[in-house]
Enzyme design. Structure first.
Site, mmCIF file in Angstrom:
data_model
loop_
_atom_site.group_PDB
_atom_site.id
_atom_site.type_symbol
_atom_site.label_atom_id
_atom_site.label_comp_id
_atom_site.label_asym_id
_atom_site.label_seq_id
_atom_site.Cartn_x
_atom_site.Cartn_y
_atom_site.Cartn_z
ATOM 1 N N ARG A 82 -5.928 5.686 16.395
ATOM 2 C CA ARG A 82 -5.806 6.996 17.065
ATOM 3 C C ARG A 82 -4.449 7.126 17.741
ATOM 4 N NH1 ARG A 82 -7.472 7.466 22.051
ATOM 5 N NH2 ARG A 82 -9.474 6.423 21.747
ATOM 6 N N TYR A 93 -1.002 34.386 12.528
ATOM 7 C CA TYR A 93 -2.146 33.883 11.754
ATOM 8 C C TYR A 93 -3.451 34.086 12.549
ATOM 9 C CZ TYR A 93 -5.497 30.415 10.101
ATOM 10 O OH TYR A 93 -6.648 29.802 9.692
ATOM 11 N N ASP A 106 6.263 28.407 14.598
ATOM 12 C CA ASP A 106 5.399 28.015 13.485
ATOM 13 C C ASP A 106 6.203 28.240 12.203
ATOM 14 O OD1 ASP A 106 3.517 27.913 11.405
ATOM 15 O OD2 ASP A 106 1.889 28.597 12.692
ATOM 16 N N LYS A 160 -0.225 23.398 3.961
ATOM 17 C CA LYS A 160 0.398 24.356 3.049
ATOM 18 C C LYS A 160 1.481 23.662 2.212
ATOM 19 C CE LYS A 160 -2.357 27.367 5.004
ATOM 20 N NZ LYS A 160 -2.820 26.843 6.247
HETATM 21 N N1 PLP Z 1 -0.196 28.459 11.063
HETATM 22 C C1 PLP Z 1 -0.146 29.270 9.986
HETATM 23 C C2 PLP Z 1 1.026 30.182 9.794
HETATM 24 C C3 PLP Z 1 -1.201 29.269 9.060
HETATM 25 O O1 PLP Z 1 -1.146 30.082 7.997
HETATM 26 C C4 PLP Z 1 -2.296 28.394 9.286
HETATM 27 C C5 PLP Z 1 -3.438 28.348 8.341
HETATM 28 O O2 PLP Z 1 -3.573 29.179 7.453
HETATM 29 C C6 PLP Z 1 -2.303 27.577 10.421
HETATM 30 C C7 PLP Z 1 -1.229 27.624 11.279
HETATM 31 C C8 PLP Z 1 -3.466 26.659 10.715
HETATM 32 O O3 PLP Z 1 -3.391 25.524 9.919
HETATM 33 P P1 PLP Z 1 -4.677 24.660 9.409
HETATM 34 O O4 PLP Z 1 -5.471 25.575 8.528
HETATM 35 O O5 PLP Z 1 -4.017 23.535 8.684
HETATM 36 O O6 PLP Z 1 -5.438 24.226 10.610
#
Ligand code: PLP
Length: 391
Positions: free
Chosen positions: A49, A102, A174, A199
């Site tokens: 962890r 998101y 992000d 992604k």
């Molecule tokens: N940030 C963006 C721009 C996203 O598109 C997503 C998920 O689609 C996330 C964060 C969250 O990521 P996760 O689905 O890996 O938890």
């Protein structure tokens, strides 16, 4: 527009590091725990962890790509976002965040706001008065998502970071949609970058994971410490898979981007489309800003169909290569309906403010042969057109 970064740290991450057998790719260390040399004398890792060799190898590679001092790898992208908030904020602190981010990020911010942990203020980062608005909010944290999901709006990371600095706020970007190959937020003034590694960084739609990259050693250490305290760190096997995906990031992302640009050019003037959102179009409101801070325009775009949800139904029924699914950034091509899928957790009012309409579709363009993708989408648009004609 090609990326200035070297991808060698990603291609060679951990290669030739195995002292015992000389394995070319790094071994996968699944062990949850590591022996102490003797009492009071731990080795580099003691408990998975808190730290793990496979995960550390991935963290180093991602930190290198983003130009950061260090990275923490989390179990999910949402875990990465949670980590930044909980590690950086005190009760009552204020956060400015994009009104069109998101849906999962929006939900987390709203849930924490409803429980009075922190204060959250939705902001249109493309508005001309954004700097004054930030001045009024006086945030401790400025959250940027650029390009935004799903409307591909672009935030001026340089000027917003400068304003945030003046206000004493930490800037988080992000960078999921562009990867470090498409954008380097730390070089533009941000303090922290987050990724849904799920992604493009992994790129094969078989791992859910996140990453937080910090500009300074102090911040990186704090984030690492909190990831252990909160128990948000990623599993070694996922990290091993992502290391494999990361080695081909440059190849994949180049193909994704080239395909997206060609597909967009091929369908942009189709009569079934009321609006198209892609920063690579010269008509996109932030096209020049995207050119000045990005290396390429990414491979996600969205369209609004003239016939609303009925046209969406017709478009999606019969697609051969675009799967109707959440997520993006894998080698396969995907289409999503944000209003009922990725952004379903937003209230109708929040969707309306963000500009998410019932006719909006988001595309993640894969690495398939582009002429086949164009044919698939054109067929879908013809089906959508029939719906409009029948009304
Ligand atoms: N940030 C963006 C721009 C996203 O598109 C997503 C998920 O689609 C996330 C964060 C969250 O990521 P996760 O689905 O890996 O938890």
């Amino acid at each position: 527009m090609s990326s200035p970064i070297s991808v060698t740290p990603a291609i060679r991450a951990g290669l030739d590091s195995d002292q015992q057998f000389g394995s070319v790719v790094p071994p996968l260390y699944l062990s949850t725990n590591f022996t102490f040399r003797e009492l009071g004398s731990p080795r580099e890792f003691d408990y998975t962890r808190s730290g793990n060799p496979t995960r550390a190898c991935l963290a180093d590679a991602i930190a290198h790509l983003e130009g950061g001092a260090g990275a923490t790898i989390t179990a999910t992208g949402m875990g990465a976002i949670t980590l930044v908030l909980l590690a950086q904020l005190q009760p009552g602190d204020r956060v400015a965040y994009p009104h069109d981010c998101y849906g999962g990020s929006w939900r987390l911010f709203e849930e924490l706001r409803a429980r009075h942990h922190f204060e959250f203020f939705p902001v249109d980062f493309t508005a001309p008065n954004v700097h004054e608005e930030l001045g009024h909010i006086r945030p401790k944290l400025v959250w940027i998502e650029s390009p935004s999901n799903p409307l591909l709006r672009i935030t001026d990371i340089r000027t917003v970071s400068a304003t945030a600095k003046r206000l004493g706020a930490t800037v988080v970007v992000d960078n999921t949609f562009l990867t470090p190959l498409g954008q380097l937020p730390l070089a533009l003034g941000a303090d922290v970058v987050v990724h849904s590694v799920t992604k493009y960084l992994n790129g094969h739609s078989d791992v859910v994971q996140g990453a937080v990259i910090a500009k300074t050693v102090r911040l990186a250490e704090q984030l690492d410490y909190w990831a252990n305290v909160l128990g948000l760190t990623a599993s070694p096997i996922d990290s091993h898979l992502v290391l494999r995906g990361l080695r081909t990031l440059e190849l994949r992302f180049a193909r994704h981007q080239a395909n997206a640009q060609q597909l967009v050019d091929a369908i942009a003037s189709h009569p079934a489309i009321a609006k198209m959102h892609f920063p690579g179009l010269s008509t996109h409101p932030e096209h020049s800003l995207a050119q000045s801070q990005q290396h390429g325009f990414g491979a996600v775009f969205s369209i609004e169909l003239r016939g609303g949800e009925a046209a969406v139904q017709a478009f999606t029924q019969g697609l051969q290569l675009f799967s109707l699914a959440e997520s993006l950034g894998g080698t396969e091509s995907l289409v999503a309906h944000p209003a009922t899928m990725t952004h379903a957790s937003m209230t109708p009012e929040a969707q309306a403010t963000a500009g998410i309409t019932p006719g909006l579709l988001r595309f993640s363009v894969g690495i398939d042969p582009v002429h086949e993708l164009i044919a698939d989408v054109r067929n879908g648009l013809a089906r959508a057109d029939e719906v409009v004609a029948a009304v």
